[in-house]
Write a protein that holds these residues in place. Structure first.
Motif: not given
Length: 540
Positions: A54, A57-59, A299
């Motif tokens: 992703r 990734p935080g959404l 990441r």
């Protein structure tokens, strides 16, 4: 490594990723077939960490990953719906020569030629392949294997190399060239007298190439032919140098492969990407670096240090080219130079066993199944045709994909024929964030509900699937001439991030390098130069 026959699938024009064509691709086949077909790809994934990731990734997902939401996404993309250009006519000529009248939802893009869609598809097939993720259930990017190397290394062309993919190579001249066939019947001449070529094929007409998706339609097939001949021409170019006249075949092959890869990377970075996202954006990323995707960042790499492709790119952003496919194309000027071959991308009424159907499906060999590239790229002779603008409309044939009606061997039994529906359903499956959420994170203009009013009945006007959002922002903010800010940033950062992360690219080895092969403009190299050097268009 027996190739899989995929002549019933035309996901091809789909251009771009994983679709480009793949997570994207609609190209369907069984898992066992995929395992067989792609077993010998270079650095073929043998571990689960060769997967997708992703980018944001935080959404949160744009919507809940439920069957109800999948059904809603399917309806948005259905034939006759808001994404359907309604452009399937009875005459393939009129949709090309008079689109304003006969195909009003296919406006011309004066800045981009028709061939860029298929170059984009070829690039996609060099980066991504996800043949296994199901359409009717949720999916995890990190559990979804990418069967291509996330690098601009042309693994779709070279396979695993001469030792491990010998079926792709021709050593009859003493050098290590790639196999190419002459198109039968064509002693193959056009009005310019150019010989016509085809992919090497087995007795069943299956293409013997590193990635069978490059035989999905005649245009991508012929571009792969051009790349095969490009490599062979570079071999000849090197052999003509006195200092290499007696060099070993292995040494000349390695030098040729590097030259082919670097000139291809140059085209990606200096021709395809600027046309697609805008030169200013390319320059900005090269100057300031990437903000949201860095191939060197842990990441975005697997345990072995290889970069991974974000699903926001593969499932959404790089599928922008699906909106650029036209219902028909002028494939060539005719085998004898007298009757141009105008053809629909595919005709569902055609017999799938016809050796020379009147459409663009691949997996066939006949005298008229070649491309005159003067229609697709600008050689200055007045024959080039423009691409379609990037917008929230797909050509009607993409709503009726061949082979999706089933029950055909190796085809999915999900019954979803529309490429648009398949794209949007995958957004639900992978839990992709909305276009609005990403635009806010990027700090760029956010489309308003009023600009997405057609999605209001589906409750998607305020939280829009990323792929649809990217098409609509290109239409609204860029008049369809190039990608908008969200799509451009994702595509630009992934392209440049991958080029920088791969220590073998010219951008990593020598960022000041300039093309050295013959070209119309010394120090530059374009697709037209590649096609001329490959000998698939007449010389200057």
């Amino acid at each position: 490594m027996p190739p899989v026959n995929r002549s019933h699938v035309m996901s091809a024009v789909l251009a771009t990723v994983v679709g480009c064509s793949t997570i994207a691709s609609v190209t369907p086949f069984t898992a066992s077939a995929a395992d067989t077909l792609f077993l010998k790809s270079p650095r073929t994934p043998s571990r689960a960490d060769d997967s997708f990731i992703r980018m944001f990734p935080g959404l949160p997902p744009f919507a809940a990953a439920t069957d109800e939401m999948r059904d809603k996404a399917k309806k948005v993309g259905e034939a006759g719906g808001i994404l359907d250009a309604m452009d399937l006519l009875t005459d393939p000529v009129q949709s090309i020569t008079n689109p304003a009248v006969f195909s009003p939802n296919n406006p011309d893009n004066p800045n981009m030629t028709a061939g860029m869609t298929f170059l984009g598809q070829f690039i996609d097939h060099d980066l991504t392949l996800d043949p296994k993720s199901p359409l009717l259930q949720n999916a995890d990017p990190r559990r979804t294997t990418n069967f291509r190397t996330a690098a601009f290394d042309l693994d779709s062309l070279y396979g695993q190399g001469p030792q491990d993919s010998p079926e792709l190579y021709d050593r009859s001249s003493g050098d290590i060239k790639l196999r190419v066939d002459v198109l039968p019947g064509a002693e193959a001449v056009s009005r310019k007298g150019a010989t016509r070529y085809d992919l090497p094929r087995d007795a069943s007409n299956n293409a013997v190439i590193g990635d069978s998706r490059n035989d999905e339609n005649v245009i991508i097939s012929q571009f792969h032919v051009a790349m095969l001949r490009f490599h062979n021409a570079v071999i000849d170019n090197l052999r003509a140098k006195p200092e290499l006249a007696k060099a070993s075949p292995d040494r000349v092959f390695q030098m040729a492969q590097r030259l082919v890869q670097w000139h291809y990377q140059w085209i990606v970075l200096h021709e395809f990407l600027p046309i697609t996202i805008g030169q200013g954006r390319v320059d900005d990323i090269l100057r300031r670096g990437t903000t949201f995707y860095n191939g060197d960042d842990a990441r975005f790499r697997n345990l072995r240090g290889n970069p991974q492709i974000p699903v926001e790119f593969s499932v959404a952003a790089y599928r922008f080219g699906h909106s650029q496919a036209r219902p028909s194309y002028r494939l060539n000027f005719g085998p004898d130079g007298g009757n141009p071959f105008f053809v629909f991308i595919f005709e569902d009424s055609n017999d799938p066993n016809d050796p020379d159907p009147a459409d663009l499906r691949g997996g066939k060999r006949a005298a008229r199944r070649f491309v005159d590239w003067q229609t697709f790229f600008n050689f200055g002779d007045g024959n080039v045709r423009p691409n379609k603008r990037i917008d929230a409309k797909l050509s009607t044939p993409l709503m009726h994909l061949l082979g999706m009606r089933g029950p055909a061997p190796g085809m999915p039994q999900d019954g979803v024929q529309s490429l648009a529906s398949r794209n949007l359903m995958r957004h639900v499956n992978f839990g992709l964030p909305s276009g609005q959420a990403i635009a806010r994170v990027m700090g760029v203009q956010v489309l308003t509900p009023a600009q997405l009013t057609e999605l209001q009945p589906y409750s998607m006007d305020r939280s829009t699937p990323l792929w649809y959002y990217i098409l609509k922002e290109a239409q609204v903010l860029e008049s369809g001439l190039r990608m908008g800010p969200v799509g451009a940033r994702i595509v630009g950062e992934v392209f440049i991030g991958l080029l920088r992360a791969d220590r073998s690219t010219y951008l990593s080895v020598d960022r000041n390098w300039k093309p050295t092969l013959p070209s119309a403009t010394p120090g530059d190299f374009k697709v037209t130069d590649l096609l001329r050097l490959a000998g698939v268009v007449p010389p200057l």
